[in-house]
Design a protein around this motif. Structure first.
Motif, PDB file in Angstrom:
ATOM      1  N   SER A 178      54.368   1.975  79.169  1.00 32.55           N
ATOM      2  CA  SER A 178      55.353   2.770  78.438  1.00 32.55           C
ATOM      3  C   SER A 178      56.417   3.309  79.377  1.00 32.55           C
ATOM      4  CB  SER A 178      54.675   3.936  77.724  1.00 32.55           C
ATOM      5  OG  SER A 178      54.058   4.795  78.660  1.00 32.55           O
ATOM      6  N   TYR A 179      57.569   3.609  78.802  1.00 33.34           N
ATOM      7  CA  TYR A 179      58.645   4.271  79.539  1.00 33.34           C
ATOM      8  C   TYR A 179      59.441   5.064  78.512  1.00 33.34           C
ATOM      9  CZ  TYR A 179      62.489   5.249  82.644  1.00 33.34           C
ATOM     10  OH  TYR A 179      63.416   5.906  83.415  1.00 33.34           O
ATOM     11  N   ASP A 180      59.327   6.367  78.568  1.00 32.39           N
ATOM     12  CA  ASP A 180      59.926   7.196  77.518  1.00 32.39           C
ATOM     13  C   ASP A 180      61.022   8.125  78.020  1.00 32.39           C
ATOM     14  OD1 ASP A 180      58.382   8.921  78.976  1.00 32.39           O
ATOM     15  OD2 ASP A 180      57.085   9.537  77.316  1.00 32.39           O
ATOM     16  N   ALA A 234      76.185  -6.064  64.001  1.00 36.72           N
ATOM     17  CA  ALA A 234      75.815  -4.725  63.529  1.00 36.72           C
ATOM     18  C   ALA A 234      74.303  -4.545  63.562  1.00 36.72           C
ATOM     19  CB  ALA A 234      76.353  -4.495  62.120  1.00 36.72           C
ATOM     20  N   GLY A 235      73.580  -5.581  63.140  1.00 39.16           N
ATOM     21  CA  GLY A 235      72.124  -5.510  63.132  1.00 39.16           C
ATOM     22  C   GLY A 235      71.546  -5.356  64.521  1.00 39.16           C
ATOM     23  N   ALA A 236      72.170  -6.004  65.510  1.00 36.96           N
ATOM     24  CA  ALA A 236      71.709  -5.882  66.893  1.00 36.96           C
ATOM     25  C   ALA A 236      71.844  -4.446  67.381  1.00 36.96           C
ATOM     26  CB  ALA A 236      72.501  -6.832  67.790  1.00 36.96           C
ATOM     27  N   GLN A 237      72.949  -3.787  67.019  1.00 34.47           N
ATOM     28  CA  GLN A 237      73.154  -2.397  67.424  1.00 34.47           C
ATOM     29  C   GLN A 237      72.123  -1.478  66.766  1.00 34.47           C
ATOM     30  OE1 GLN A 237      75.435  -2.053  69.871  1.00 34.47           O
ATOM     31  NE2 GLN A 237      75.640  -4.251  69.544  1.00 34.47           N
ATOM     32  N   VAL A 238      71.885  -1.694  65.484  1.00 33.03           N
ATOM     33  CA  VAL A 238      70.904  -0.885  64.759  1.00 33.03           C
ATOM     34  C   VAL A 238      69.494  -1.107  65.310  1.00 33.03           C
ATOM     35  CG1 VAL A 238      69.737  -0.668  62.528  1.00 33.03           C
ATOM     36  CG2 VAL A 238      72.218  -0.643  62.624  1.00 33.03           C
ATOM     37  N   SER A 239      69.179  -2.360  65.625  1.00 35.07           N
ATOM     38  CA  SER A 239      67.860  -2.673  66.159  1.00 35.07           C
ATOM     39  C   SER A 239      67.615  -1.958  67.478  1.00 35.07           C
ATOM     40  CB  SER A 239      67.725  -4.191  66.358  1.00 35.07           C
ATOM     41  OG  SER A 239      66.482  -4.503  66.946  1.00 35.07           O
ATOM     42  N   ALA A 240      68.633  -1.941  68.341  1.00 32.22           N
ATOM     43  CA  ALA A 240      68.486  -1.260  69.627  1.00 32.22           C
ATOM     44  C   ALA A 240      68.236   0.230  69.425  1.00 32.22           C
ATOM     45  CB  ALA A 240      69.739  -1.480  70.477  1.00 32.22           C
ATOM     46  N   VAL A 241      69.003   0.837  68.541  1.00 30.22           N
ATOM     47  CA  VAL A 241      68.843   2.277  68.274  1.00 30.22           C
ATOM     48  C   VAL A 241      67.451   2.568  67.718  1.00 30.22           C
ATOM     49  CG1 VAL A 241      69.639   4.177  66.817  1.00 30.22           C
ATOM     50  CG2 VAL A 241      71.305   2.733  68.003  1.00 30.22           C
ATOM     51  N   ALA A 242      66.977   1.706  66.817  1.00 37.12           N
ATOM     52  CA  ALA A 242      65.635   1.886  66.250  1.00 37.12           C
ATOM     53  C   ALA A 242      64.571   1.801  67.338  1.00 37.12           C
ATOM     54  CB  ALA A 242      65.384   0.827  65.186  1.00 37.12           C
ATOM     55  N   THR A 243      64.731   0.833  68.240  1.00 41.74           N
ATOM     56  CA  THR A 243      63.769   0.658  69.332  1.00 41.74           C
ATOM     57  C   THR A 243      63.751   1.864  70.251  1.00 41.74           C
ATOM     58  OG1 THR A 243      64.178  -1.737  69.257  1.00 41.74           O
ATOM     59  CG2 THR A 243      63.046  -0.880  71.196  1.00 41.74           C
ATOM     60  N   PHE A 244      64.934   2.354  70.626  1.00 40.17           N
ATOM     61  CA  PHE A 244      65.002   3.515  71.521  1.00 40.17           C
ATOM     62  C   PHE A 244      64.327   4.728  70.895  1.00 40.17           C
ATOM     63  CE2 PHE A 244      69.221   1.536  73.064  1.00 40.17           C
ATOM     64  CZ  PHE A 244      68.548   0.728  73.966  1.00 40.17           C
ATOM     65  N   ASN A 245      64.590   4.959  69.623  1.00 35.29           N
ATOM     66  CA  ASN A 245      63.981   6.104  68.940  1.00 35.29           C
ATOM     67  C   ASN A 245      62.471   5.959  68.856  1.00 35.29           C
ATOM     68  OD1 ASN A 245      65.861   8.288  67.634  1.00 35.29           O
ATOM     69  ND2 ASN A 245      66.993   6.371  67.441  1.00 35.29           N
TER      70      ASN A 245
END
Length: 363
Positions: free
Chosen positions: A147-149, A177-188
């Motif tokens: 993990s890395y948080d 757009a989906g790539a940007q949303v996916s990244a944000v979802a992953t980070f959260n």
């Protein structure tokens, strides 16, 4: 085709690309100087392949720990990027070499109405690429149970921030757009904020949902763009445990689609079908037939004498996030191998016992 031999052949291919302990060239022949110098992305690709084929290397705790420490060594804070981003300095250097020509090209694109004014400066795209590399590295670490948080800044986290962020995206181009949303979802999700924001993500996606099961705005959207966009969005949904809203409709959309012979287009339609099939038995026989028909297409990319796949048929992938890394010769490459090994792992799981038992990555 004896798919049971693939594991050992792919392992040989990875070894042929290996230059130092965790560094790899992007292809067997025709690598550019930039391709030979970039490290982070190719190491992530190799790690994903090792995980997929269930390599014995990842049973070695010492190897895995050293690999995770290597990936974490790219974590740094630089002006202009979120704190604790994962940045390959050699990649950064190579991308910036292209700034003058990119500025000219982007200016022409803007004058032709193809991009917005804010996208003229190459730094705009560079920030997207570093975000994508950070997301890929975090997902890779997670895949091998490290993990890395500490990546907690530079992306929307509150309900209001998420809505504002998504409203600014161009949903007539759902792949980007989906790539940007996916990244944000992953980070959260990785930072521990996933449960707090999953409902607002769900709300945003429902507003984008269309009768064909895909997520986008506008009318003139091709099937490939719809499916590739859905693929990106579903990867983010998976991190937040959000269910696909219209899996049956999306299955119908995919089964009508004939993907191009590029690595991304092939894996995207397979991934969407795979995730829909996990929650619905709708048209299971048709899905199996569709995937079996894709197997010979995938194997057209394969070089049995080397053990790797090319991104294009008879041509290696030339670029990595805007940097030319190969000359595009008739040879297998690490990007194509990563994608098509992933594609095969999903097909093998659906088709069952007559095929190898591989693992499916969480991108």
């Amino acid at each position: 085709m004896n798919y049971l031999n693939l594991k050992s052949e792919i392992t040989t291919f990875l070894e042929s690309l290996n230059t130092e302990k965790f560094d790899y060239n992007p292809t067997l022949k025709g690598s550019t100087t930039a391709g030979e110098n970039i490290s982070l992305g190719f190491t992530c690709y190799v790690t994903k392949i090792l995980y997929t084929i269930k390599s014995e290397k990842l049973n070695d705790d010492i190897f895995k720990k050293e690999l995770s420490e290597y990936l974490k060594s790219f974590n740094q804070t630089k002006p202009g990027f979120p704190k604790n981003s994962f940045i390959d300095n050699n990649y950064l250097k190579e991308f910036k070499k292209n700034y003058p020509i990119l500025f000219i090209k982007n200016t022409i694109k803007y004058l032709l109405g193809k991009i917005q004014f804010k996208q003229i400066l190459p730094n705009y795209k560079l920030k997207e690429f570093i975000r994508a590399e950070s997301k890929q590295t975090l997902a890779t670490l997670n895949q091998i149970n490290y993990s890395y948080d500490l990546y907690t800044e530079g992306y929307p986290k509150t309900r209001l921030e998420l809505k504002e962020f998504c409203n600014k995206l161009d949903w007539s181009l759902p792949w980007n757009a989906g790539a940007q949303v996916s990244a944000v979802a992953t980070f959260n999700a990785i930072s521990g904020n996933g449960e707090d924001i999953s409902d607002v993500f769900d709300e945003i996606l429902i507003n984008l949902l269309r009768n064909d099961g895909a997520y986008y705005e506008g009318q003139e959207i091709g099937a490939s763009e719809k499916i590739n966009g859905a693929m990106k969005i579903i990867t983010g949904m998976d991190w937040l445990n959000i269910k696909i809203h219209k899996p049956q409709n999306l299955i119908d959309t995919c089964l009508k689609h004939v993907p191009s012979r590029e690595g991304c287009d092939i894996v995207d339609v397979i991934y969407v079908l795979y995730k829909c099939h996990q929650i619905s038995d709708y048209k299971s026989a048709e899905i199996e037939d569709y995937l079996e028909n894709l197997l010979p297409i995938i194997m057209q990319h394969y070089y049995p004498e080397h053990g790797g796949f090319s991104y294009f048929i008879n041509k290696s992938q030339t670029h990595y996030y805007g940097v030319k890394v190969t000359e595009g010769l008739d040879t297998p490459d690490i990007h194509g191998t990563t994608l098509l090994v992933w594609a095969l792992s999903m097909i093998f799981e659906i088709l069952g016992n007559d095929y190898p038992n591989w693992s499916v990555i969480k991108p």
